[in-house]
Design a protein around this motif. Sequence first.
Motif, PDB file in Angstrom:
ATOM      1  N   SER A   1      -6.644   1.484 -12.958  1.00 63.20           N
ATOM      2  CA  SER A   1      -5.493   1.549 -12.061  1.00 63.20           C
ATOM      3  C   SER A   1      -5.068   0.144 -11.661  1.00 63.20           C
ATOM      4  O   SER A   1      -5.859  -0.796 -11.708  1.00 63.20           O
ATOM      5  CB  SER A   1      -5.825   2.371 -10.809  1.00 63.20           C
ATOM      6  OG  SER A   1      -6.847   1.737 -10.052  1.00 63.20           O
ATOM      7  N   SER A   2      -3.819   0.007 -11.283  1.00 57.05           N
ATOM      8  CA  SER A   2      -3.289  -1.291 -10.890  1.00 57.05           C
ATOM      9  C   SER A   2      -3.268  -1.380  -9.367  1.00 57.05           C
ATOM     10  O   SER A   2      -2.448  -0.754  -8.707  1.00 57.05           O
ATOM     11  CB  SER A   2      -1.875  -1.468 -11.457  1.00 57.05           C
ATOM     12  OG  SER A   2      -1.384  -2.752 -11.170  1.00 57.05           O
ATOM     13  N   THR A   3      -4.198  -2.150  -8.828  1.00 57.72           N
ATOM     14  CA  THR A   3      -4.336  -2.270  -7.385  1.00 57.72           C
ATOM     15  C   THR A   3      -3.316  -3.260  -6.833  1.00 57.72           C
ATOM     16  O   THR A   3      -3.113  -4.325  -7.401  1.00 57.72           O
ATOM     17  CB  THR A   3      -5.750  -2.748  -7.024  1.00 57.72           C
ATOM     18  OG1 THR A   3      -6.698  -1.856  -7.593  1.00 57.72           O
ATOM     19  CG2 THR A   3      -5.942  -2.777  -5.519  1.00 57.72           C
TER      20      THR A   3
ATOM     21  N   ASP B   1      -3.267   2.798  -5.302  1.00 61.18           N
ATOM     22  CA  ASP B   1      -4.471   2.050  -4.958  1.00 61.18           C
ATOM     23  C   ASP B   1      -4.068   0.756  -4.273  1.00 61.18           C
ATOM     24  O   ASP B   1      -3.498  -0.129  -4.899  1.00 61.18           O
ATOM     25  CB  ASP B   1      -5.278   1.773  -6.239  1.00 61.18           C
ATOM     26  CG  ASP B   1      -6.620   1.114  -5.953  1.00 61.18           C
ATOM     27  OD1 ASP B   1      -6.933   0.905  -4.768  1.00 61.18           O
ATOM     28  OD2 ASP B   1      -7.343   0.816  -6.909  1.00 61.18           O
ATOM     29  N   PHE B   2      -4.379   0.642  -2.972  1.00 63.03           N
ATOM     30  CA  PHE B   2      -3.934  -0.514  -2.196  1.00 63.03           C
ATOM     31  C   PHE B   2      -5.088  -1.341  -1.633  1.00 63.03           C
ATOM     32  O   PHE B   2      -4.873  -2.220  -0.810  1.00 63.03           O
ATOM     33  CB  PHE B   2      -3.051  -0.066  -1.025  1.00 63.03           C
ATOM     34  CG  PHE B   2      -2.002   0.946  -1.412  1.00 63.03           C
ATOM     35  CD1 PHE B   2      -1.105   0.674  -2.430  1.00 63.03           C
ATOM     36  CD2 PHE B   2      -1.926   2.167  -0.780  1.00 63.03           C
ATOM     37  CE1 PHE B   2      -0.140   1.602  -2.798  1.00 63.03           C
ATOM     38  CE2 PHE B   2      -0.967   3.107  -1.132  1.00 63.03           C
ATOM     39  CZ  PHE B   2      -0.078   2.822  -2.147  1.00 63.03           C
ATOM     40  N   GLU B   3      -6.311  -1.063  -2.046  1.00 67.51           N
ATOM     41  CA  GLU B   3      -7.465  -1.798  -1.538  1.00 67.51           C
ATOM     42  C   GLU B   3      -7.900  -2.798  -2.599  1.00 67.51           C
ATOM     43  O   GLU B   3      -8.644  -2.478  -3.512  1.00 67.51           O
ATOM     44  CB  GLU B   3      -8.609  -0.852  -1.185  1.00 67.51           C
ATOM     45  CG  GLU B   3      -8.304   0.040   0.015  1.00 67.51           C
ATOM     46  CD  GLU B   3      -9.508   0.852   0.456  1.00 67.51           C
ATOM     47  OE1 GLU B   3     -10.133   0.440   1.450  1.00 67.51           O
ATOM     48  OE2 GLU B   3      -9.815   1.855  -0.182  1.00 67.51           O
TER      49      GLU B   3
ATOM     50  N   SER C   1       0.880   8.188  -2.192  1.00 70.27           N
ATOM     51  CA  SER C   1       1.347   7.211  -3.174  1.00 70.27           C
ATOM     52  C   SER C   1       2.828   6.890  -2.996  1.00 70.27           C
ATOM     53  O   SER C   1       3.553   7.585  -2.274  1.00 70.27           O
ATOM     54  CB  SER C   1       1.096   7.731  -4.597  1.00 70.27           C
ATOM     55  OG  SER C   1       1.916   8.854  -4.875  1.00 70.27           O
ATOM     56  N   ILE C   2       3.266   5.835  -3.689  1.00 71.32           N
ATOM     57  CA  ILE C   2       4.651   5.407  -3.693  1.00 71.32           C
ATOM     58  C   ILE C   2       5.223   5.701  -5.076  1.00 71.32           C
ATOM     59  O   ILE C   2       4.697   5.209  -6.085  1.00 71.32           O
ATOM     60  CB  ILE C   2       4.778   3.896  -3.414  1.00 71.32           C
ATOM     61  CG1 ILE C   2       4.015   3.502  -2.141  1.00 71.32           C
ATOM     62  CG2 ILE C   2       6.246   3.491  -3.320  1.00 71.32           C
ATOM     63  CD1 ILE C   2       4.569   4.054  -0.863  1.00 71.32           C
TER      64      ILE C   2
ATOM     65  N   ASN D   1      -3.361   9.939   3.994  1.00 73.05           N
ATOM     66  CA  ASN D   1      -3.695   9.598   2.612  1.00 73.05           C
ATOM     67  C   ASN D   1      -3.309   8.163   2.259  1.00 73.05           C
ATOM     68  O   ASN D   1      -4.031   7.468   1.534  1.00 73.05           O
ATOM     69  CB  ASN D   1      -3.019  10.575   1.646  1.00 73.05           C
ATOM     70  CG  ASN D   1      -3.634  11.959   1.694  1.00 73.05           C
ATOM     71  OD1 ASN D   1      -4.830  12.097   1.933  1.00 73.05           O
ATOM     72  ND2 ASN D   1      -2.838  12.985   1.472  1.00 73.05           N
ATOM     73  N   PHE D   2      -2.163   7.705   2.780  1.00 72.75           N
ATOM     74  CA  PHE D   2      -1.710   6.341   2.504  1.00 72.75           C
ATOM     75  C   PHE D   2      -2.698   5.326   3.083  1.00 72.75           C
ATOM     76  O   PHE D   2      -3.094   4.362   2.410  1.00 72.75           O
ATOM     77  CB  PHE D   2      -0.316   6.135   3.088  1.00 72.75           C
ATOM     78  CG  PHE D   2       0.257   4.758   2.857  1.00 72.75           C
ATOM     79  CD1 PHE D   2       0.763   4.401   1.616  1.00 72.75           C
ATOM     80  CD2 PHE D   2       0.315   3.830   3.882  1.00 72.75           C
ATOM     81  CE1 PHE D   2       1.299   3.136   1.402  1.00 72.75           C
ATOM     82  CE2 PHE D   2       0.853   2.564   3.681  1.00 72.75           C
ATOM     83  CZ  PHE D   2       1.344   2.221   2.437  1.00 72.75           C
TER      84      PHE D   2
END
Length: 204
Positions: free
Chosen positions: A191-193, A177-179, A120-121, A45-46
């Motif tokens: 969301s805050s990427t 959200d890391f992309e 998520s973190i 998922n990460f």
Amino acid sequence: MSLFKRLLNPNYKKSDGKAKRAQHADHSSYYPEQKLPVDEKFTFNFKNNGGKFIYCENWEEITEAFDNIMLENDWYEQDVFCINKQLCQKFDGFNLNFGSSEKATFFLSNCESLVANNGSILLSSNQIKEKKLKELPLNVIIFATTSQLVDTISEGLRIIKNQSSGYIPSNITTIQDFETEKEKDFMSYGSSTKNLYLLLLEDL
């Protein structure tokens, strides 16, 4: 053997995976779906969220990985937002300017938990004080340990409560959200990427 060790173990052969798939095929289709281990679920998922993680077995590998991130992004001699004094001391030899600068190049922090079911973190005011995610730098490096893996956010919140002796930190939130370059859809709107690296230390 944990998933992380299997990924780095050259003796882990493809035949092992074939044997497991064959064994799984013998199960009736009426059997309930097997529950994935927490580490495997988090990894899937990460990465699916666009996160980048580096698994390390000791602190020497952590510092080497951190050095590689600095080189890759040319982040030496930059301002770093970090309120964790222990992390500031641990990474003191990398020519970085630690503080709470609003113009910091990246945010360096630990976290409350790593949540497997959505990759998520989990953070709280212990890491970000009262700042909102959008107020943090775009680039983030999180240091965490494998013992911080939890299955759900509820489990992570329960750990926070148990460790806080009745005091619940404020501003509890998650980064998921890391992309940074993907096109936003209605599910991710607002969301805050973050461009996020996870340094994951084996402690189990």
